[in-house]
Design a protein around this motif. Structure first.
Motif, PDB file in Angstrom:
ATOM      1  N   LEU A  20      32.616 -18.795  11.848  1.00  0.00           N
ATOM      2  CA  LEU A  20      32.795 -17.768  11.311  1.00  0.00           C
ATOM      3  C   LEU A  20      31.825 -16.919  11.921  1.00  0.00           C
ATOM      4  O   LEU A  20      32.267 -15.583  11.600  1.00  0.00           O
ATOM      5  CB  LEU A  20      32.026 -18.367   9.344  1.00  0.00           C
ATOM      6  N   ALA A  21      30.483 -17.340  12.542  1.00  0.00           N
ATOM      7  CA  ALA A  21      30.264 -16.078  12.763  1.00  0.00           C
ATOM      8  C   ALA A  21      30.617 -15.048  14.457  1.00  0.00           C
ATOM      9  O   ALA A  21      30.697 -14.114  14.125  1.00  0.00           O
ATOM     10  CB  ALA A  21      28.865 -16.436  13.293  1.00  0.00           C
ATOM     11  N   GLU A  30      27.463  -7.343  11.796  1.00  0.00           N
ATOM     12  CA  GLU A  30      26.320  -8.297  12.511  1.00  0.00           C
ATOM     13  C   GLU A  30      26.001  -9.344  11.930  1.00  0.00           C
ATOM     14  O   GLU A  30      25.008 -10.056  10.958  1.00  0.00           O
ATOM     15  CB  GLU A  30      25.127  -6.852  11.815  1.00  0.00           C
ATOM     16  N   VAL A  31      25.750 -10.512  12.966  1.00  0.00           N
ATOM     17  CA  VAL A  31      25.588 -12.152  12.344  1.00  0.00           C
ATOM     18  C   VAL A  31      24.507 -12.587  12.642  1.00  0.00           C
ATOM     19  O   VAL A  31      23.971 -12.469  14.007  1.00  0.00           O
ATOM     20  CB  VAL A  31      26.776 -12.424  12.370  1.00  0.00           C
ATOM     21  N   LEU A 112      31.251 -24.387  20.301  1.00  0.00           N
ATOM     22  CA  LEU A 112      31.124 -22.704  19.545  1.00  0.00           C
ATOM     23  C   LEU A 112      29.626 -22.134  19.646  1.00  0.00           C
ATOM     24  O   LEU A 112      29.298 -20.675  19.351  1.00  0.00           O
ATOM     25  CB  LEU A 112      31.519 -23.761  18.325  1.00  0.00           C
ATOM     26  N   TYR A 113      28.987 -22.757  19.993  1.00  0.00           N
ATOM     27  CA  TYR A 113      27.210 -22.131  19.960  1.00  0.00           C
ATOM     28  C   TYR A 113      27.667 -21.519  21.196  1.00  0.00           C
ATOM     29  O   TYR A 113      27.184 -20.423  20.939  1.00  0.00           O
ATOM     30  CB  TYR A 113      25.956 -23.205  20.032  1.00  0.00           C
ATOM     31  N   GLU A 114      28.144 -21.890  22.723  1.00  0.00           N
ATOM     32  CA  GLU A 114      28.352 -21.310  24.068  1.00  0.00           C
ATOM     33  C   GLU A 114      29.181 -19.614  23.389  1.00  0.00           C
ATOM     34  O   GLU A 114      28.341 -18.695  24.659  1.00  0.00           O
ATOM     35  CB  GLU A 114      28.895 -21.671  24.351  1.00  0.00           C
ATOM     36  N   GLU A 118      25.312 -15.316  22.610  1.00  0.00           N
ATOM     37  CA  GLU A 118      25.144 -13.250  23.068  1.00  0.00           C
ATOM     38  C   GLU A 118      25.318 -13.047  22.022  1.00  0.00           C
ATOM     39  O   GLU A 118      24.660 -11.876  22.113  1.00  0.00           O
ATOM     40  CB  GLU A 118      26.552 -13.178  24.191  1.00  0.00           C
ATOM     41  N   ASN A 119      26.730 -12.517  21.224  1.00  0.00           N
ATOM     42  CA  ASN A 119      26.222 -11.647  19.951  1.00  0.00           C
ATOM     43  C   ASN A 119      25.934 -11.930  18.669  1.00  0.00           C
ATOM     44  O   ASN A 119      25.976 -11.355  18.140  1.00  0.00           O
ATOM     45  CB  ASN A 119      28.167 -11.552  20.291  1.00  0.00           C
TER      46      ASN A 119
END
Ligand SMILES: Cc1cc2nc3c(=O)[nH]c(=O)nc-3n(C[C@H](O)[C@H](O)[C@H](O)COP(=O)(O)OP(=O)(O)OC[C@H]3O[C@@H](n4cnc5c(N)ncnc54)[C@H](O)[C@@H]3O)c2cc1C
Length: 402
Positions: A20-21, A30-31, A112-114, A118-119
């Protein structure tokens, strides 16, 4: 004039949360993600990325990474107490338990984390303790003590979601299926091959060992338990329960018992489905297992998490009012979720015989199924349902041209 970005807080950094992020960031939100554990939780067995989840993964540009992390599992073998194979279901067979895109859960969580770190702002070792909302904002208090405001808050914190309870009270129903499952990672030994091995013991117990691509083996210990008794137990109590269930089970149960004693990362819980009457309330909503866990026996938890996150983000991005986005998300997804949650009659009890005679009947039936040209094991033991596959074909993912 540039409009202010909408601020969204997501609880849970597993599959649904980071997916979702990813999409919300892509659409200009902005997540932030808050995760209760001090680091990513990487435990668990092989999970499938299939059907519409595969499409979402492709759109996210991670399909090749998922393929590269394939566990290498070549199918499932039923074994008896002497580890003799009584039935084989190769991956290529129709309805095999092993899917084309099998990945160890932790590898997927990492991917998914990688691609989002950054954002997206990740905050580990914290969780939401209080939620309030009004016409202008949602106010969130964290366990770490500080308070912040957001436009929207989304619960993606799994089947036992505490954030869901803060949002909806006890409204969502946890439908316990009479089954308990533990997952742990264990050392590989010479009996472990590229086949998953499924062993049925008496007293309603099933042990499943599966290969991974990391030189270890992924174990699950499953047993029927009519009433849910094991919620919120500490680590040592959970271990004691598992050891008692492994006692006398035969096959490689002694090896598993040793591993249970050593392990400090065992995921152990009652198996159930979440059936929530609604998925949003005001500025709050839910996605993934928190909203509609279908239970691991359907093999569709990850698919729903991927698809739910994709549709939720897309609908929020294409509606001016978040209330309309939430409503549309639920309207699009609910029929599919309900079809996935429909379990064949007798599931899961049918796969968990009480007596030694029952075990031999199950093994015989499975042997017959394995010998048929059309292997039907998945439909017998609770995986893909033809009706659901049909619905899937007719439920193309919305395209969000943003
Ligand atoms: C450790 C673990 C192992 C698993 N193993 C398997 C498996 O082997 N096979 C299988 O089919 N399914 C497994 N699952 C479930 C599977 O991941 C989900 O069914 C599916 O992928 C949907 O994912 P989700 O992101 O909605 O929820 P989950 O994967 O359950 O993730 C929820 C996340 O929220 C975090 N969290 C929990 N409470 C809070 C809170 N209050 N605040 C913030 N964060 C919180 C958790 O630590 C976790 O990272 C496992 C889940 C976990 C957590």
């Amino acid at each position: 004039m540039e409009t202010k970005k909408q601020k969204v807080l997501i609880a849970g950094a597993s599959i649904a949360g980071p997916t979702l992020a990813y999409w919300l960031h892509k659409y200009g939100f902005e997540v932030s993600v808050v995760e209760r554990s001090p680091s990513l939780r990487l435990g668990g067995q092989n999970i499938d990325v299939n059907g519409p989840a595969r499409k979402v993964a492709r759109l996210m540009g991670i399909l090749d990474q998922i393929k590269a992390a394939n566990t290498g599992e070549i199918g499932t073998q039923w074994v008896d107490k002497d580890n003799q194979v009584t039935a084989s279901f190769p991956k290529e067979g129709a309805n095999s338990l092993t899917q084309e895109l099998e990945i160890v859960r932790g590898d997927l969580v990492n991917i998914l984390y990688e691609i989002t770190k950054e954002n997206v702002t990740y905050r580990f070792d914290d969780q939401i303790t209080q939620l309030a909302q009004d016409d202008h904002q949602a106010t969130v208090t964290f366990a770490s003590g500080h308070t912040e405001t957001y436009d929207l808050v989304i619960a993606a914190d799994g089947i036992r979601s505490r954030t869901r309870t803060l949002m909806f009270g006890d409204e969502s129903v946890f439908n316990y299926l009479g089954l308990c499952t533990a997952y742990l990672t264990i050392a590989k030994t010479e009996t472990d091959t590229n086949w998953a091995r499924w062993y049925t013991a008496d007293d309603s117990r099933v042990l499943l060992l599966r290969p991974d691509n990391e030189g270890t083996t992924r174990a699950s210990i499953n047993f029927l338990l009519p009433q849910e008794e094991y919620e919120k137990l500490d680590k040592n109590t959970k271990k004691a329960i598992l050891l008692s269930r492994l006692a006398g089970a035969g096959w490689e149960a002694p090896r598993l018992a040793q591993e249970v004693e050593k392990s400090d990362d065992i995921y152990f819980d009652g198996v159930g489905q979440i059936k929530a009457p609604r998925w949003s309330t005001g500025r709050f909503a839910m996605v993934g297992d928190a909203a509609y866990c279908p239970a691991p026996i359907t093999g569709k938890g990850t698919t729903l998490a991927f698809v739910g996150a994709y549709v939720l983000a897309g609908e929020l991005a294409t509606h001016e009012r978040f209330e309309d986005g939430f409503a549309s998300y639920e309207r699009i997804l609910r029929p599919y979720v309900e079809s996935v949650q429909k379990l064949p009659p007798g599931i899961p009890r049918i796969a968990y015989p009480k007596t030694a005679l029952g075990v031999s009947i199950v093994n015989t039936v499975v042997g017959i199924l394995a010998s048929e040209p059309v292997q039907k094991i998945a439909s017998v033991f609770g995986s893909s349902d033809p009706e659901e596959e049909e619905l899937l074909k007719d439920t193309p993912l919305p395209k969000y041209a943003l």
